[in-house]
Write an enzyme that holds these catalytic residues in place. Structure first.
Site, mmCIF file in Angstrom:
data_model
loop_
_atom_site.group_PDB
_atom_site.id
_atom_site.type_symbol
_atom_site.label_atom_id
_atom_site.label_comp_id
_atom_site.label_asym_id
_atom_site.label_seq_id
_atom_site.Cartn_x
_atom_site.Cartn_y
_atom_site.Cartn_z
ATOM 1 N N LYS A 166 12.146 8.320 -10.738
ATOM 2 C CA LYS A 166 12.438 8.123 -9.406
ATOM 3 C C LYS A 166 12.073 6.676 -9.088
ATOM 4 O O LYS A 166 12.884 6.211 -8.272
ATOM 5 C CB LYS A 166 11.567 9.257 -8.623
ATOM 6 N N ASN A 167 11.023 6.297 -9.435
ATOM 7 C CA ASN A 167 10.541 4.889 -9.407
ATOM 8 C C ASN A 167 11.638 3.773 -9.673
ATOM 9 O O ASN A 167 11.385 2.524 -9.273
ATOM 10 C CB ASN A 167 9.199 4.520 -9.532
ATOM 11 N N CYS A 185 -0.701 5.296 4.690
ATOM 12 C CA CYS A 185 -0.197 6.637 4.209
ATOM 13 C C CYS A 185 -1.371 7.269 3.411
ATOM 14 O O CYS A 185 -2.423 6.924 3.628
ATOM 15 C CB CYS A 185 0.930 6.357 3.323
ATOM 16 N N ARG A 191 -1.813 0.209 1.922
ATOM 17 C CA ARG A 191 -0.496 -0.372 1.286
ATOM 18 C C ARG A 191 0.232 -1.140 2.280
ATOM 19 O O ARG A 191 1.277 -0.873 2.832
ATOM 20 C CB ARG A 191 0.187 0.724 1.196
ATOM 21 N N ASP A 241 -0.762 6.374 -10.810
ATOM 22 C CA ASP A 241 0.379 7.706 -10.498
ATOM 23 C C ASP A 241 -0.029 8.655 -11.622
ATOM 24 O O ASP A 241 0.463 9.738 -11.356
ATOM 25 C CB ASP A 241 1.707 7.217 -10.634
ATOM 26 N N ILE A 244 -6.314 0.799 -7.893
ATOM 27 C CA ILE A 244 -5.465 0.375 -7.420
ATOM 28 C C ILE A 244 -5.340 0.659 -5.889
ATOM 29 O O ILE A 244 -5.023 -0.076 -4.943
ATOM 30 C CB ILE A 244 -3.868 0.806 -7.710
ATOM 31 N N ARG A 268 9.459 15.585 -3.251
ATOM 32 C CA ARG A 268 9.880 14.418 -3.139
ATOM 33 C C ARG A 268 9.969 13.568 -4.692
ATOM 34 O O ARG A 268 10.720 12.405 -4.903
ATOM 35 C CB ARG A 268 8.944 13.368 -2.677
HETATM 36 C C1 UD1 Z 1 4.486 1.254 -6.638
HETATM 37 C C2 UD1 Z 1 5.203 2.844 -6.801
HETATM 38 C C3 UD1 Z 1 3.954 3.939 -6.745
HETATM 39 C C4 UD1 Z 1 2.732 3.165 -7.518
HETATM 40 C C5 UD1 Z 1 2.450 1.900 -7.351
HETATM 41 C C6 UD1 Z 1 1.213 1.354 -8.338
HETATM 42 C C7 UD1 Z 1 7.439 2.855 -6.256
HETATM 43 C C8 UD1 Z 1 8.305 3.126 -5.261
HETATM 44 N N1 UD1 Z 1 6.060 3.260 -6.079
HETATM 45 O O1 UD1 Z 1 4.269 1.284 -5.261
HETATM 46 O O2 UD1 Z 1 4.303 5.038 -7.127
HETATM 47 O O3 UD1 Z 1 1.547 4.067 -7.074
HETATM 48 O O4 UD1 Z 1 3.480 1.083 -7.565
HETATM 49 O O5 UD1 Z 1 1.758 1.490 -9.602
HETATM 50 O O6 UD1 Z 1 7.591 2.081 -7.501
HETATM 51 N N2 UD1 Z 1 -0.512 -4.365 -1.912
HETATM 52 C C9 UD1 Z 1 -0.926 -5.377 -1.019
HETATM 53 N N3 UD1 Z 1 0.222 -6.218 -0.364
HETATM 54 C C10 UD1 Z 1 1.251 -5.820 -0.484
HETATM 55 C C11 UD1 Z 1 1.744 -4.995 -1.711
HETATM 56 C C12 UD1 Z 1 0.906 -4.207 -2.317
HETATM 57 O O7 UD1 Z 1 -2.252 -5.803 -0.797
HETATM 58 O O8 UD1 Z 1 2.179 -6.798 -0.012
HETATM 59 C C13 UD1 Z 1 -1.788 -3.833 -2.614
HETATM 60 C C14 UD1 Z 1 -1.547 -2.149 -2.486
HETATM 61 O O9 UD1 Z 1 -2.210 -1.946 -1.163
HETATM 62 C C15 UD1 Z 1 -2.078 -1.831 -3.812
HETATM 63 C C16 UD1 Z 1 -1.684 -2.903 -4.904
HETATM 64 O O10 UD1 Z 1 -1.355 -3.998 -4.065
HETATM 65 O O11 UD1 Z 1 -3.630 -1.841 -3.725
HETATM 66 C C17 UD1 Z 1 -0.486 -2.331 -5.848
HETATM 67 O O12 UD1 Z 1 0.376 -1.888 -5.022
HETATM 68 P P1 UD1 Z 1 2.169 -1.897 -5.167
HETATM 69 O O13 UD1 Z 1 2.177 -2.368 -6.729
HETATM 70 O O14 UD1 Z 1 2.819 -2.857 -4.213
HETATM 71 O O15 UD1 Z 1 2.341 -0.241 -4.844
HETATM 72 P P2 UD1 Z 1 4.061 -0.119 -4.545
HETATM 73 O O16 UD1 Z 1 4.981 -0.804 -4.854
HETATM 74 O O17 UD1 Z 1 3.883 0.207 -2.867
#
Ligand code: UD1
Length: 428
Positions: A22-23, A116, A121, A314, A336, A406
């Site tokens: 999926k991801n 969420c 996030r 995850d 995380i 999902r």
């Molecule tokens: C992706 C995965 C999700 C997984 C996560 C961490 C997809 C579609 N989703 O989510 O399944 O749980 O990686 O492996 O691939 N953060 C910030 N600012 C930002 C972006 C992120 O502070 O602009 C923080 C987040 O709050 C979190 C950390 O960075 O604490 C990692 O998040 P991120 O890697 O961005 O997760 P996703 O990409 O949303």
């Protein structure tokens, strides 16, 4: 709303087919917005998150055709650059259209994802990266409105505060059509990043360093068609490892990437599982079948989640469910996301002994979990409830399973094939 009814206590055995990731599919789908040519993506899992992305594409005016597990996408013409709140709130990963839309059309307007179930996030890392490429970012009315400078995005050196996965993907896509070279430092290193790099390479982008913390992208003026076959889902794979582990099962996961599962395999072996990579009959050496034999009694573990190649957030809920029935006391730390223990309250209702200390769960293994009605709260939390229910004595009912739909293709069919007693009840 549908629910799952599970009678616990049955050993899982047999083979299970693992679906496409999926991801990995979501960013690869988003990357098709970068080209005027028709793109072809194979082995796309049939999941609600993929359907949500297709709905978003149709809303953008992009033509999406489904042919079995293949998606054929024609993004030659689009009618809007806006991703509305009703779609983004369903799936945070909708934010992946931001980079490609700004790069190709000079503008995107995407609803802010908001909070969420698993934490705040934010998307500040995505936005700072686009600003470094010359974009102008305006936040108003709950939307982020991003405009490229005259002449388009410019290549830049971007240093991430945190290795955000979708942040890295968004900027790789934006950089693919930018003028000049882009470097992303402290980039995420997840396998999905490498898959996206392969897909972008098929379109003519020059990328190096994907899978390391420093990625370099040479922007192109225009891109060819995207042709890609999605690899196996490492989180679905890990979830079946956990299911075999907790049921004293003997399960073979067909055609997976063991190299993507190293930290999961290591922890479950430490907990007492026997895990073997089988390669006979598989020509491509990247893949193997993975045989998982669960022990009579799982042992407790101390685990912290971490960015790849560390133990995946995850997989935290699934591991925690297994530890609820292990011998001894486990310590499971979530580093995380700040609020990713929604499953704990539900597991307590099944007789687990877990106490929370900030982002640390102390899990005292119990002899018996007992079946109960429980509520799914997010995708992986739902999977952890299924895992506990497979072990628990008696019947469990898992409500709100739209979360599972999902991210898991035909979970109850795959589990039935392995000997589980599980069925779906469709409720109006
Ligand atoms: C992706 C995965 C999700 C997984 C996560 C961490 C997809 C579609 N989703 O989510 O399944 O749980 O990686 O492996 O691939 N953060 C910030 N600012 C930002 C972006 C992120 O502070 O602009 C923080 C987040 O709050 C979190 C950390 O960075 O604490 C990692 O998040 P991120 O890697 O961005 O997760 P996703 O990409 O949303």
């Amino acid at each position: 709303m549908d629910k799952l009814v599970i009678e616990g206590g049955f050993r899982l055995s047999g083979d299970v087919q693992i679906s496409g990731s999926k991801n990995a599919s979501l960013p690869v789908l988003a990357a098709t917005l970068l080209t005027e040519e028709q793109s072809f993506i194979q082995n796309v899992p049939s999941l609600d998150d993929i359907r949500t992305m297709s709905t978003l594409f149709q809303h953008l005016g992009v033509n999406v055709q489904t042919n079995g597990d293949e998606l054929i996408i024609d993004a030659r013409h689009i009618s809007t650059v806006e991703a509305t709140y009703d779609i983004v709130r369903k799936m945070r990963a909708s934010v992946l259209v931001l980079g490609p839309l700004v790069a190709r059309f000079g503008r995107a307007r995407v609803s802010l994802p908001g909070g969420c179930a698993i934490g705040a996030r934010p998307i500040d890392i995505h936005l700072k990266g686009l600003e470094a490429m010359g974009a102008h970012v305006l936040l108003e009315h709950g939307y982020v409105d991003v405009t490229a400078p005259a002449g388009g995005l410019r290549g830049a050196r971007i240093i991430f505060d945190l290795p955000s996965v979708t942040g890295t993907e968004n900027l790789m896509m934006a950089a693919s059509l930018a003028r000049g070279d882009t470097t992303i430092e402290n980039a995420a290193q997840e396998p999905e990043i490498v898959e996206l790099a392969e897909a972008l390479t098929s379109m003519g982008v020059k990328i190096s360093g994907a899978g390391t913390d420093r990625i370099q992208i040479e922007g192109q003026e225009c891109l060819g068609p995207l042709l890609h076959t999605v690899g196996p889902d490492r989180i679905e794979s890990g979830t079946f490892v956990a299911m075999a582990a907790i049921t004293q099962g003997d399960v073979v996961l067909k055609r997976v990437r063991a190299d993507h599962l190293r930290s999961t395999i290591a922890q479950f072996m430490k907990a007492g599982c026997e895990i073997t990579e089988l390669r006979s009959g598989i020509k491509d050496e990247k893949y193997c079948d993975l045989r998982v034999i669960g022990p009579n009694q799982l042992r407790a573990l101390d685990v912290s989640t971490a960015p790849y190649p560390g133990f995946a957030t995850d997989m935290q809920a699934q591991l925690l469910a297994c530890m609820a029935a292990a011998e001894g006391t486990s310590h499971i730390e979530e580093t995380i996301f700040e609020n990713r223990f929604m499953h704990v309250l539900e597991l307590l209702r099944m007789g687990a002994d877990i106490s929370m200390h900030g982002n640390l769960a102390v899990v005292k293994g119990v002899k018996h979990l007992s079946g109960a009605p429980v509520m799914a709260t997010d995708l992986r939390a739902s999977a952890s409830l299924v895992i506990a229910a497979l072990k628990a004595q008696g019947i469990s009912e898992i409500l709100r399973i739209y979360h599972l739909d999902r991210g898991y293709v035909k979970l109850e069919d795959k589990l039935t094939g392995l000997g589980a007693r599980i069925h779906r009840v469709t409720q109006k």
